[in-house]
Design a protein around this motif. Structure first.
Motif, short mmCIF file in Angstrom:
data_model
loop_
_atom_site.label_atom_id
_atom_site.label_comp_id
_atom_site.label_asym_id
_atom_site.label_seq_id
_atom_site.Cartn_x
_atom_site.Cartn_y
_atom_site.Cartn_z
N ASN A 241 -18.77 57.47 -30.29
CA ASN A 241 -18.81 56.76 -31.57
C ASN A 241 -17.95 57.45 -32.63
O ASN A 241 -18.04 57.14 -33.81
N GLU A 242 -17.10 58.38 -32.21
CA GLU A 242 -16.23 59.10 -33.14
C GLU A 242 -14.76 58.79 -32.86
O GLU A 242 -14.38 58.48 -31.73
N TYR A 243 -13.97 58.90 -33.93
CA TYR A 243 -12.52 58.69 -33.83
C TYR A 243 -11.81 59.96 -34.28
O TYR A 243 -12.28 60.69 -35.15
N GLN A 244 -10.63 60.20 -33.71
CA GLN A 244 -9.77 61.29 -34.15
C GLN A 244 -8.32 60.83 -34.05
O GLN A 244 -8.02 59.81 -33.43
N LEU A 245 -7.42 61.59 -34.67
CA LEU A 245 -6.01 61.23 -34.62
C LEU A 245 -5.49 61.30 -33.20
O LEU A 245 -5.85 62.21 -32.44
N GLY A 246 -4.61 60.37 -32.84
CA GLY A 246 -4.00 60.37 -31.52
C GLY A 246 -2.78 61.27 -31.48
O GLY A 246 -2.11 61.49 -32.49
N ILE A 247 -2.49 61.76 -30.30
CA ILE A 247 -1.36 62.67 -30.14
C ILE A 247 -0.02 61.94 -30.27
O ILE A 247 1.04 62.56 -30.30
N ARG A 248 -0.08 60.62 -30.39
CA ARG A 248 1.15 59.86 -30.61
C ARG A 248 1.86 60.32 -31.88
O ARG A 248 3.08 60.21 -31.99
N PHE A 249 1.09 60.85 -32.84
CA PHE A 249 1.71 61.34 -34.08
C PHE A 249 2.68 62.48 -33.80
O PHE A 249 3.61 62.72 -34.57
N LEU A 250 2.45 63.21 -32.71
CA LEU A 250 3.36 64.30 -32.36
C LEU A 250 4.76 63.77 -32.12
O LEU A 250 5.76 64.40 -32.51
N ASP A 251 4.86 62.60 -31.50
CA ASP A 251 6.15 61.98 -31.23
C ASP A 251 6.86 61.66 -32.54
O ASP A 251 8.05 61.95 -32.72
N GLU B 247 -7.93 65.83 -42.29
CA GLU B 247 -8.68 66.88 -42.98
C GLU B 247 -10.04 67.15 -42.35
O GLU B 247 -10.58 68.25 -42.47
N ASN B 248 -10.61 66.17 -41.67
CA ASN B 248 -11.99 66.31 -41.18
C ASN B 248 -12.12 66.24 -39.66
O ASN B 248 -13.23 66.26 -39.13
N ASP B 249 -11.01 66.16 -38.96
CA ASP B 249 -10.97 66.16 -37.49
C ASP B 249 -11.51 64.87 -36.88
O ASP B 249 -10.80 64.19 -36.13
N THR B 250 -12.76 64.52 -37.12
CA THR B 250 -13.34 63.31 -36.54
C THR B 250 -14.17 62.57 -37.58
O THR B 250 -14.54 63.13 -38.61
N ALA B 251 -14.46 61.31 -37.26
CA ALA B 251 -15.33 60.52 -38.14
C ALA B 251 -15.87 59.32 -37.38
O ALA B 251 -15.19 58.77 -36.49
N THR B 252 -17.07 58.92 -37.70
CA THR B 252 -17.62 57.68 -37.17
C THR B 252 -17.23 56.54 -38.10
O THR B 252 -16.75 56.76 -39.22
N VAL B 253 -17.47 55.32 -37.63
CA VAL B 253 -17.18 54.16 -38.47
C VAL B 253 -18.03 54.20 -39.74
O VAL B 253 -17.56 53.89 -40.84
N SER B 254 -19.28 54.64 -39.62
CA SER B 254 -20.16 54.71 -40.79
C SER B 254 -19.65 55.71 -41.80
O SER B 254 -19.64 55.44 -43.02
N GLU B 255 -19.21 56.89 -41.31
CA GLU B 255 -18.68 57.90 -42.22
C GLU B 255 -17.43 57.40 -42.91
O GLU B 255 -17.23 57.62 -44.12
N MET B 256 -16.56 56.72 -42.16
CA MET B 256 -15.33 56.22 -42.76
C MET B 256 -15.62 55.08 -43.72
O MET B 256 -14.94 54.94 -44.75
N THR B 257 -16.63 54.28 -43.42
CA THR B 257 -17.01 53.20 -44.34
C THR B 257 -17.43 53.77 -45.69
O THR B 257 -17.05 53.25 -46.75
#
Length: 256
Positions: A64-74, A26-36
């Motif tokens: 310092n940001e994370y996003q979903l990996g394209i592995r989900f496409l598989d 829903e939010n594209d990216t997030a840092t560890v702090s935001e996810m915490t």
């Protein structure tokens, strides 16, 4: 039948991982702090979750940001390909998009929600929030209502009890009795309408693809601006066209 005990004892680690993936969807990216902050847990714990998911290619770390990996496409491709309906409907959806010049969707039901498994754009189709893989409430759109109306009554009741009838626009049906009346009407005529119930300014018509017991295995819909999809086009021409298409797909599904 009693609910299996394991259902009432969810695995917390898995639930946390799903929360992370849902947030990033829903939010594209997030840092560890935001996810915490989102998870309301210790930062070190969140960091381990995200590092583990990234190590398995489910997340991608960028600075310092994370996003979903394209592995989900598989995973998504494998999940979609399990539906024979996808192979049968795809060419007809493409043809409908070219013929009507509007947006065409093929949707199925899973866990009481609708899922768009394929879509095609006509020359004049408009963009909305819908996308392949999108999960929606069945009562909010034409394909979903067409599916809902062609499920057993017990399954309809279970779906409403489980997911409720949230509104997406002021036109969405949110009253249980009104929805049942709509279901009976859809069953009588064989197709469903969406009058700005999912997107304001958008009309649609959807028809179910059913098995030999008249139970829905999916649906096809045509959608477009309310200013263009109205009158005889919406109420006569498109339903007739759709009914022919879903009948053809249903016959092909019954005779592999």
């Amino acid at each position: 039948m009693a609910t299996p005990p394991a259902v009432n004892r969810p695995v917390g680690t898995i639930e946390r991982a799903i929360e992370i993936m849902e947030y990033l969807k829903e939010n594209d990216t997030a840092t560890v702090s935001e996810m915490t902050d989102h998870l309301d847990c210790a930062k070190s714990t969140t960091h381990r979750y995200m590092k583990t998911l990234a190590a398995n290619s489910l997340l991608v770390e960028d600075g310092n940001e994370y996003q979903l990996g394209i592995r989900f496409l598989d995973y998504g491709e494998v999940a979609r390909n399990k539906y024979r309906l996808y192979d049968e409907a795809k060419p007809r959806v493409d043809e409908l998009a070219e013929e009507t010049e509007e947006k065409i969707w093929c949707a199925v039901e899973e866990h009481g929600r609708s899922v768009h498994i394929y879509g095609a754009q006509g020359k004049h189709s408009v963009q909305t929030y819908a996308r392949v893989g999108h999960r929606n409430y069945l009562h909010q759109h034409a394909a979903g209502k067409a599916i809902l109306a062609h499920l057993p009554d017990s399954q309809i009741t279970e779906t409403i009890d489980r997911h409720g009838l949230p509104g997406r626009t002021p036109q969405t049906i949110t009253d249980r009795d009104e929805l049942w009346e709509e279901i009976e009407t859809i069953r009588d005529r064989g197709y469903a309408f969406n009058f700005q119930e999912s997107v304001e300014g958008l009309h649609a018509v959807g028809a179910p693809i059913t098995d030999e017991n008249d139970v829905a295995i999916g649906a096809i819909s045509v959608s477009g601006p309310a200013s263009r999809l109205e009158g005889p086009i919406l109420r006569d021409e498109l339903p007739t066209l759709l009914l022919g298409v879903v009948n053809e797909i249903g016959i092909n599904m019954a005779h592999p």
